[in-house]
Write a protein that holds these residues in place. Structure first.
Motif, short mmCIF file in Angstrom:
data_model
loop_
_atom_site.label_atom_id
_atom_site.label_comp_id
_atom_site.label_asym_id
_atom_site.label_seq_id
_atom_site.Cartn_x
_atom_site.Cartn_y
_atom_site.Cartn_z
N ALA A 270 -51.53 66.22 -58.19
CA ALA A 270 -52.39 66.68 -57.10
C ALA A 270 -51.81 68.00 -56.58
O ALA A 270 -51.24 68.04 -55.48
CB ALA A 270 -52.47 65.64 -55.99
N PRO A 271 -51.93 69.06 -57.36
CA PRO A 271 -51.25 70.32 -57.01
C PRO A 271 -51.75 70.97 -55.72
O PRO A 271 -51.07 71.82 -55.16
CB PRO A 271 -51.52 71.21 -58.22
CG PRO A 271 -52.74 70.63 -58.86
CD PRO A 271 -52.67 69.16 -58.63
N GLN A 272 -52.93 70.56 -55.26
CA GLN A 272 -53.45 71.14 -54.03
C GLN A 272 -52.82 70.52 -52.79
O GLN A 272 -52.98 71.05 -51.67
CB GLN A 272 -54.98 70.95 -53.97
CG GLN A 272 -55.45 69.54 -53.61
CD GLN A 272 -55.35 68.54 -54.75
OE1 GLN A 272 -54.90 68.88 -55.84
NE2 GLN A 272 -55.78 67.31 -54.50
N VAL A 273 -52.09 69.42 -52.93
CA VAL A 273 -51.48 68.74 -51.80
C VAL A 273 -50.10 69.34 -51.53
O VAL A 273 -49.23 69.32 -52.40
CB VAL A 273 -51.35 67.22 -52.07
CG1 VAL A 273 -50.64 66.52 -50.93
CG2 VAL A 273 -52.73 66.61 -52.30
N PRO A 274 -49.85 69.89 -50.34
CA PRO A 274 -48.55 70.52 -50.06
C PRO A 274 -47.44 69.49 -49.92
O PRO A 274 -47.69 68.31 -49.63
CB PRO A 274 -48.80 71.23 -48.72
CG PRO A 274 -49.88 70.44 -48.07
CD PRO A 274 -50.77 69.94 -49.18
N THR A 275 -46.21 69.93 -50.13
CA THR A 275 -45.07 69.06 -49.85
C THR A 275 -44.92 68.92 -48.34
O THR A 275 -45.37 69.77 -47.56
CB THR A 275 -43.77 69.62 -50.42
OG1 THR A 275 -43.42 70.83 -49.71
CG2 THR A 275 -43.90 69.93 -51.90
N LEU A 276 -44.30 67.84 -47.92
CA LEU A 276 -44.04 67.65 -46.50
C LEU A 276 -43.07 68.68 -45.97
O LEU A 276 -43.13 69.06 -44.79
CB LEU A 276 -43.52 66.23 -46.26
CG LEU A 276 -44.55 65.13 -46.58
CD1 LEU A 276 -43.90 63.76 -46.54
CD2 LEU A 276 -45.73 65.18 -45.62
N THR A 277 -42.19 69.16 -46.84
CA THR A 277 -41.28 70.24 -46.44
C THR A 277 -42.06 71.52 -46.15
O THR A 277 -41.79 72.21 -45.16
CB THR A 277 -40.25 70.50 -47.54
OG1 THR A 277 -39.51 69.29 -47.78
CG2 THR A 277 -39.27 71.60 -47.12
N GLU A 278 -43.05 71.83 -46.99
CA GLU A 278 -43.92 72.99 -46.73
C GLU A 278 -44.60 72.87 -45.38
O GLU A 278 -44.83 73.87 -44.69
CB GLU A 278 -44.99 73.10 -47.81
CG GLU A 278 -44.55 73.61 -49.15
CD GLU A 278 -45.73 73.66 -50.11
OE1 GLU A 278 -46.58 74.57 -49.96
OE2 GLU A 278 -45.81 72.80 -51.00
N ALA A 279 -44.94 71.65 -45.01
CA ALA A 279 -45.65 71.41 -43.75
C ALA A 279 -44.71 71.41 -42.56
O ALA A 279 -45.15 71.20 -41.43
CB ALA A 279 -46.38 70.07 -43.83
N GLY A 280 -43.43 71.65 -42.79
CA GLY A 280 -42.47 71.72 -41.69
C GLY A 280 -41.85 70.39 -41.31
O GLY A 280 -41.19 70.30 -40.28
N LEU A 281 -42.01 69.36 -42.16
CA LEU A 281 -41.42 68.05 -41.88
C LEU A 281 -40.16 67.90 -42.73
O LEU A 281 -40.23 67.85 -43.96
CB LEU A 281 -42.42 66.94 -42.19
CG LEU A 281 -43.75 67.01 -41.44
CD1 LEU A 281 -44.65 65.85 -41.83
CD2 LEU A 281 -43.53 67.01 -39.93
N ASP A 282 -38.99 67.84 -42.10
CA ASP A 282 -37.73 67.75 -42.82
C ASP A 282 -37.38 66.32 -43.18
O ASP A 282 -37.83 65.36 -42.54
CB ASP A 282 -36.60 68.33 -41.97
CG ASP A 282 -36.76 69.83 -41.73
OD1 ASP A 282 -37.31 70.49 -42.63
OD2 ASP A 282 -36.35 70.31 -40.66
N GLY A 283 -36.54 66.16 -44.20
CA GLY A 283 -36.01 64.85 -44.55
C GLY A 283 -36.76 64.12 -45.62
O GLY A 283 -36.47 62.95 -45.90
N TYR A 284 -37.74 64.78 -46.28
CA TYR A 284 -38.55 64.12 -47.30
C TYR A 284 -38.35 64.76 -48.68
O TYR A 284 -39.27 64.81 -49.48
CB TYR A 284 -40.02 64.16 -46.92
CG TYR A 284 -40.35 63.42 -45.64
CD1 TYR A 284 -40.56 62.04 -45.64
CD2 TYR A 284 -40.43 64.09 -44.43
CE1 TYR A 284 -40.85 61.36 -44.47
CE2 TYR A 284 -40.71 63.43 -43.25
CZ TYR A 284 -40.92 62.06 -43.27
OH TYR A 284 -41.20 61.39 -42.10
N GLY A 285 -37.16 65.24 -48.95
CA GLY A 285 -36.94 65.99 -50.18
C GLY A 285 -36.48 65.18 -51.37
O GLY A 285 -36.47 65.67 -52.50
N ALA A 286 -36.07 63.92 -51.17
CA ALA A 286 -35.56 63.12 -52.28
C ALA A 286 -36.69 62.62 -53.18
O ALA A 286 -37.80 62.37 -52.72
CB ALA A 286 -34.77 61.93 -51.75
N LEU A 287 -36.38 62.49 -54.47
CA LEU A 287 -37.36 62.01 -55.43
C LEU A 287 -37.23 60.49 -55.61
O LEU A 287 -36.14 59.93 -55.53
CB LEU A 287 -37.13 62.66 -56.80
CG LEU A 287 -37.51 64.13 -56.97
CD1 LEU A 287 -37.01 64.64 -58.32
CD2 LEU A 287 -39.01 64.31 -56.87
#
Length: 362
Positions: A270-287
């Motif tokens: 779903a390439p149109q969906v931004p990452t939560l980090t892009e949206a300014g929400l920290d702490g959601y970077g782990a896979l």
């Protein structure tokens, strides 16, 4: 939750993990403390990048007598599961590349600790491997385990990830993750997060979201991910961190809304969906990853050979197609990047567990 964010900064600093998303030869590249992990894109997105130079050079320049016999891949998942299918796909392709049989040995008992214990105690000659998922970094915070992930295993490579999307009830008016976060902070008792599998990254991200917002946001445990989705469709749960396969049809129909994705990069699903980090929400970077490990003290040359062959496997278009069809993102990785991720993510998950929220029933 300032104490959690303080700890997050601490583990990022200790692990030296500045994350830089870039594009190299059309691939999504994540630079982790000077090391590189490549999230492989499907052919429609880009050509694939090559394996990190250090791993390739080491595997080519050292003469090793490996493999000397058949390999056994211990899998802590039941036969017929998605994880088992991925393990068998890897085993099938490794057999061709290594020219020896690769047996898949399913050991799903004891929440996967039996499988981990077998490999931790196995000979460090590279012939016994563990195929596991990110949950193994969370489990020590939930119950005693007979091994230490960082002490008793040698990371080889992550091979796939399950993108976790922040999904909300389609009847809600919010259309971005920022709007959702603002609404929850303003009226926490009116919204809820659900999760299915205790001790999974989806569970921990829901925990983190609840503790990161205002007190009073219910955290609801349902009987599996599909049950979470059904509760959302019925209007009894507001949001979840769910996989692509669980929600895609409901997102297409408009019954659910997909606001963001956890992890360092957008998902090719779903390439149109931004990452939560892009949206300014920290702490959601782990896979939420699947990966291969060997026993501790496995020689570096053997680890490099295995990592190189796994990279070759995950670069095959047919393998990528099969992974994407299962709702997984192919990952091309180095042992060093995998080891760094294990160190940093272990701290992240344990911090979230210590700040755990009370559960509710649907």
């Amino acid at each position: 939750m300032p104490e959690v964010r303080k700890m997050m900064r601490l583990w990022r600093g200790k692990a030296k993990l500045p994350i830089l998303a870039a594009t190299w030869l059309g691939c999504a590249v994540v630079c982790l403390g000077g090391m590189t992990a490549v999230l492989a894109q499907p052919p429609a997105f880009a050509q694939l990048a090559s394996i990190p130079q250090g791993v390739r050079a080491e595997s080519q320049n050292r003469q090793i007598s490996f493999p000397a016999r058949s390999l056994r891949m211990i899998v802590p998942f039941p036969a017929g599961s998605v994880a088992d299918a991925v393990a068998r796909l890897l085993a099938e392709r490794l057999e061709v590349r290594l020219a020896v049989p690769v047996e898949v040995d399913n050991r799903p008992a004891a929440s996967g600790t039996m499988a981990g214990d077998l490999v931790a105690k196995a000979s460090s000659d590279g012939h016994t491997l563990l195929f596991h998922q990110a949950n193994m970094l969370i489990q020590p915070g939930l119950e005693p385990v007979p091994y230490d992930v960082m002490r008793d295993f040698t990371p080889v490579a992550r091979v796939a990830a399950t993108p976790l999307f922040l999904v909300i009830d389609g009847r809600l008016p919010m259309t971005t993750s920022q709007q959702w976060a603002t609404a929850v902070r303003s009226n926490p008792a009116s919204y809820s997060y659900g999760y299915g599998q205790p001790g999974s990254p989806a569970h921990l991200y829901a925990e983190y979201a609840v503790r990161g917002g205002s007190n009073g946001v219910p955290l609801v445990q349902a009987k599996g991910e599909n049950a979470v989705v059904q509760e959302m469709l019925a209007g009894r749960i507001s949001a979840c961190f769910c996989s692509w396969t669980a929600v895609q049809s409901h997102v297409r129909s408009g019954a659910l809304k997909m606001l963001g994705v956890a992890g360092p990069l957008r998902s090719p699903l779903a390439p149109q969906v931004p990452t939560l980090t892009e949206a300014g929400l920290d702490g959601y970077g782990a896979l939420a990853w699947y990966g291969v490990m060997a026993p501790a003290k496995t020689p570096r040359a053997i680890v490099a050979r295995l990592a190189g062959e796994l990279d070759n496997v995950t670069s095959e278009r047919d393998v990528q197609t099969q992974l994407l069809a299962a709702g997984l993102t192919p990952v091309r990785d180095s042992p060093e990047a995998f080891a760094t991720a294990i160190r940093s993510e272990s701290v992240q998950w344990q911090v979230i567990l210590r700040q755990g929220a009370p559960r509710a029933e649907p």
